[in-house]
Design a protein around this motif. Structure first.
Motif, short mmCIF file in Angstrom:
data_model
loop_
_atom_site.label_atom_id
_atom_site.label_comp_id
_atom_site.label_asym_id
_atom_site.label_seq_id
_atom_site.Cartn_x
_atom_site.Cartn_y
_atom_site.Cartn_z
N LEU A 1 42.31 37.04 43.08
CA LEU A 1 42.80 36.33 41.90
C LEU A 1 42.25 36.94 40.62
O LEU A 1 42.99 37.14 39.64
CB LEU A 1 42.44 34.85 41.99
N LEU A 2 40.96 37.24 40.60
CA LEU A 2 40.37 37.88 39.42
C LEU A 2 41.01 39.24 39.15
O LEU A 2 41.31 39.59 38.01
CB LEU A 2 38.86 38.05 39.60
N LEU A 3 41.23 40.00 40.22
CA LEU A 3 41.84 41.32 40.06
C LEU A 3 43.28 41.21 39.56
O LEU A 3 43.72 41.98 38.71
CB LEU A 3 41.79 42.07 41.39
N THR A 4 44.01 40.24 40.08
CA THR A 4 45.40 40.06 39.67
C THR A 4 45.49 39.58 38.22
O THR A 4 46.35 40.04 37.45
CB THR A 4 46.10 39.05 40.60
N MET A 5 44.65 38.65 37.85
CA MET A 5 44.71 38.11 36.49
C MET A 5 44.28 39.14 35.45
O MET A 5 44.72 39.09 34.30
CB MET A 5 43.81 36.87 36.37
N GLY B 1 44.97 42.34 35.56
CA GLY B 1 46.07 43.29 35.35
C GLY B 1 45.58 44.72 35.36
O GLY B 1 44.39 45.02 35.43
N LEU B 2 46.52 45.63 35.29
CA LEU B 2 46.20 47.05 35.30
C LEU B 2 46.13 47.54 33.86
O LEU B 2 47.10 47.48 33.12
CB LEU B 2 47.26 47.83 36.08
N MET C 1 55.03 43.83 41.82
CA MET C 1 53.78 44.04 42.51
C MET C 1 52.84 42.84 42.34
O MET C 1 52.10 42.50 43.24
CB MET C 1 53.14 45.34 41.99
N GLU C 2 52.89 42.23 41.14
CA GLU C 2 52.00 41.10 40.90
C GLU C 2 52.34 39.90 41.79
O GLU C 2 51.46 39.14 42.17
CB GLU C 2 52.04 40.66 39.43
N TRP C 3 53.62 39.73 42.09
CA TRP C 3 54.01 38.59 42.92
C TRP C 3 53.49 38.75 44.34
O TRP C 3 53.18 37.75 44.99
CB TRP C 3 55.53 38.39 42.89
N ASP D 1 39.34 48.30 30.81
CA ASP D 1 38.40 47.19 30.72
C ASP D 1 37.54 47.13 31.98
O ASP D 1 38.05 46.90 33.07
CB ASP D 1 39.18 45.89 30.54
N PRO D 2 36.21 47.32 31.87
CA PRO D 2 35.36 47.30 33.07
C PRO D 2 34.91 45.89 33.47
O PRO D 2 34.32 45.72 34.53
CB PRO D 2 34.16 48.14 32.65
N LEU D 3 35.20 44.89 32.66
CA LEU D 3 34.70 43.54 32.94
C LEU D 3 35.24 42.94 34.24
O LEU D 3 34.47 42.36 35.00
CB LEU D 3 35.00 42.62 31.76
N PRO D 4 36.55 43.06 34.57
CA PRO D 4 37.01 42.48 35.84
C PRO D 4 36.33 43.08 37.07
O PRO D 4 35.98 42.36 38.00
CB PRO D 4 38.51 42.77 35.84
N GLN D 5 36.13 44.40 37.05
CA GLN D 5 35.46 45.02 38.18
C GLN D 5 34.01 44.56 38.29
O GLN D 5 33.49 44.36 39.39
CB GLN D 5 35.52 46.55 38.08
N ALA D 6 33.35 44.38 37.16
CA ALA D 6 31.97 43.90 37.18
C ALA D 6 31.90 42.47 37.70
O ALA D 6 31.00 42.11 38.47
CB ALA D 6 31.36 44.00 35.79
N LEU D 7 32.85 41.62 37.29
CA LEU D 7 32.88 40.24 37.78
C LEU D 7 33.14 40.19 39.28
O LEU D 7 32.52 39.41 40.00
CB LEU D 7 33.95 39.45 37.04
N ILE D 8 34.06 41.02 39.76
CA ILE D 8 34.37 41.03 41.19
C ILE D 8 33.18 41.54 41.99
O ILE D 8 32.85 41.00 43.05
CB ILE D 8 35.64 41.85 41.45
#
Length: 111
Positions: free
Chosen positions: A42-46, A48-49, A1-3, A66-73
Motif C-alpha cells: 500500500l505504501l509503495l502504491t500510494m 507512485g512511480l 498497473m496501479e489497479w 523521492d526516497p521517502l517511500p522506500q525508507a518508510l517501507i
C-alpha cells in the motif's frame, strides 16, 4: 498497473484479517505478517512511480526521485520482522505452557 497493485493489497488485507480472526495462534501470526506485507504494498502504491535522478547532492538534474517511500517501507519491514519474531516466541511459549495453540481451549483453561 496501479489497479493490479490495489487488488493485491486488497487480497493481502482480506486474507490477513481472515487469518487473524481464526482460532489458532500460528494462523494469527501468519495473518499479522500478511497484513504488514499488505501495508508495504500500500505504501509503495500510494507513493507512485517518480522518475528522476537519484537524490544525491551535486547532481544538477531537472527532477529527483523521492526516497521517502522506500525508507518508510524498509523501516516497516524491519519492525514487522521484529514483531513477527516476538509473536512466534510468544506462541511457542503459550504452546509450551498450555499444550495447545487453540485460543478457545486456552481461554477455557484459564477460567
Amino acid at each position: 498497473m496501479e489497479w493490479m497493485m490495489a487488488v493485491a493489497v486488497g487480497i493481502l488485507f482480506t486474507v490477513g484479517v481472515y487469518l487473524i480472526l481464526s482460532k489458532t495462534l500460528l494462523r494469527i501470526v501468519l495473518g499479522t505478517s500478511l497484513l504488514t506485507h499488505g501495508v508495504h504494498l500500500l505504501l509503495l502504491t500510494m507513493a507512485g512511480l517518480k522518475k528522476g535522478a537519484a537524490p544525491v547532492l551535486g547532481n544538477e538534474a531537472e527532477a529527483y526521485a523521492d526516497p521517502l517511500p522506500q525508507a518508510l517501507i524498509l523501516t516497516s519491514i524491519v519492525i514487522s520482522f521484529g514483531v513477527t519474531a516476538f509473536f512466534f516466541v510468544l506462541a511457542y511459549r503459550a504452546y509450551q505452557a498450555h499444550g495447545t495453540d487453540d485460543m478457545d481451549s486456552v481461554r477455557e483453561e484459564e477460567q
